[in-house]
Design an enzyme around this catalytic site. Structure first.
Site, PDB file in Angstrom:
ATOM      1  N   HIS A 105       0.848  -1.189   0.000  1.00  0.00           N
ATOM      2  CA  HIS A 105       0.000   0.000   0.000  1.00  0.00           C
ATOM      3  C   HIS A 105       0.885   1.241   0.000  1.00  0.00           C
ATOM      4  CE1 HIS A 105      -0.369   1.065   4.620  1.00  0.00           C
ATOM      5  NE2 HIS A 105       0.870   0.876   4.259  1.00  0.00           N
ATOM      6  N   CYS A 154       5.785   6.381   4.370  1.00  0.00           N
ATOM      7  CA  CYS A 154       4.664   5.568   3.882  1.00  0.00           C
ATOM      8  C   CYS A 154       4.018   6.152   2.627  1.00  0.00           C
ATOM      9  CB  CYS A 154       3.608   5.406   4.964  1.00  0.00           C
ATOM     10  SG  CYS A 154       4.223   4.511   6.381  1.00  0.00           S
ATOM     11  N   HIS A 167       5.011   0.321  -0.446  1.00  0.00           N
ATOM     12  CA  HIS A 167       5.739  -0.586   0.449  1.00  0.00           C
ATOM     13  C   HIS A 167       4.757  -1.657   0.914  1.00  0.00           C
ATOM     14  CE1 HIS A 167       3.778   2.310   3.097  1.00  0.00           C
ATOM     15  NE2 HIS A 167       3.799   1.369   4.014  1.00  0.00           N
ATOM     16  N   HIS A 212       3.414  -4.754   3.949  1.00  0.00           N
ATOM     17  CA  HIS A 212       3.356  -5.169   5.356  1.00  0.00           C
ATOM     18  C   HIS A 212       2.914  -6.624   5.429  1.00  0.00           C
ATOM     19  CE1 HIS A 212       3.769  -1.160   7.053  1.00  0.00           C
ATOM     20  NE2 HIS A 212       2.863  -0.712   6.202  1.00  0.00           N
ATOM     21  N   ASP A 224      -4.953 -10.578   0.170  1.00  0.00           N
ATOM     22  CA  ASP A 224      -3.629 -11.211   0.247  1.00  0.00           C
ATOM     23  C   ASP A 224      -2.878 -11.062  -1.070  1.00  0.00           C
ATOM     24  OD1 ASP A 224      -1.603 -12.710   1.633  1.00  0.00           O
ATOM     25  OD2 ASP A 224      -2.133 -14.407   0.335  1.00  0.00           O
ATOM     26  N   HIS A 225      -1.628 -10.588  -0.965  1.00  0.00           N
ATOM     27  CA  HIS A 225      -0.768 -10.362  -2.137  1.00  0.00           C
ATOM     28  C   HIS A 225      -1.385  -9.408  -3.163  1.00  0.00           C
ATOM     29  CE1 HIS A 225       1.497 -13.636  -0.364  1.00  0.00           C
ATOM     30  NE2 HIS A 225       2.513 -13.222  -1.087  1.00  0.00           N
ATOM     31  N   GLU A 230       0.111  -3.736  11.534  1.00  0.00           N
ATOM     32  CA  GLU A 230       0.915  -3.637  10.313  1.00  0.00           C
ATOM     33  C   GLU A 230       2.321  -4.160  10.562  1.00  0.00           C
ATOM     34  OE1 GLU A 230       0.846   0.451   9.026  1.00  0.00           O
ATOM     35  OE2 GLU A 230      -0.937   0.108   7.806  1.00  0.00           O
TER      36      GLU A 230
HETATM   37 NI    NI Z   1       2.475   1.142   5.534  1.00  0.00          NI
END
Ligand code: NI
Length: 141
Positions: free
Chosen positions: A18, A37, A41, A43, A81-82, A129
């Site tokens: 995100h 952020c 990137h 998590h 997911d992914h 996160e």
């Molecule tokens: Ni983040």
């Protein structure tokens, strides 16, 4: 609510990318607000849903935990997911994917699944996160 009350918690984890950025804010203000952020990137998210309710004296359960885990899977995991949370998830379209906003939206998706279980209600939705800090959403004030 009368009788014996218990809380059930089910936990899933998923990996997603995100960025935190608002197009209508300047580059500088975005950086001030969201720091590093602002760029893409990822998590390893951990999501916990806690449901509270009356223990049904007949079944001995508030809600079947396997069922709660399935709801988390179907309403959250399968969609995120992914994925890139800003781009790939229809129900997050237009949402800044902060942990707070994810907690609210995941809560809203799960609430609908609890409707048939009269004694059960969402108590809290946690989004982590990274290890060491997390957000807990408790519904509308
Ligand atoms: Ni983040």
């Amino acid at each position: 609510m009368t009788g014996l009350v218990a809380q059930l918690t089910s936990r899933i984890s998923f990996c997603a990318a995100h960025r935190l950025y608002r197009e209508d804010f300047s580059e500088e203000y975005n950086r001030e607000l969201y720091g590093p952020c602002t760029t893409d990137h990822g998590h390893n998210y951990v999501i916990e849903a806690t449901v509270s309710g009356r223990i049904d004296p007949e079944t001995g359960m508030v809600l079947n935990l396997v069922q709660l885990e399935r709801f988390l899977h179907e309403e959250i995991f399968e969609h995120v997911d992914h994925r890139h949370l800003n781009r790939d998830v229809p129900f997050l379209k237009g949402v800044i994917p902060t942990a707070e906003n994810l907690a609210v939206i995941f809560w809203q998706r799960l609430v609908g699944r609890l409707v048939p279980f009269k004694g059960a209600r969402m108590h809290c939705l946690r989004v982590q996160e990274m290890p060491g800090s997390e957000v807990c959403y408790f519904g509308e004030a």
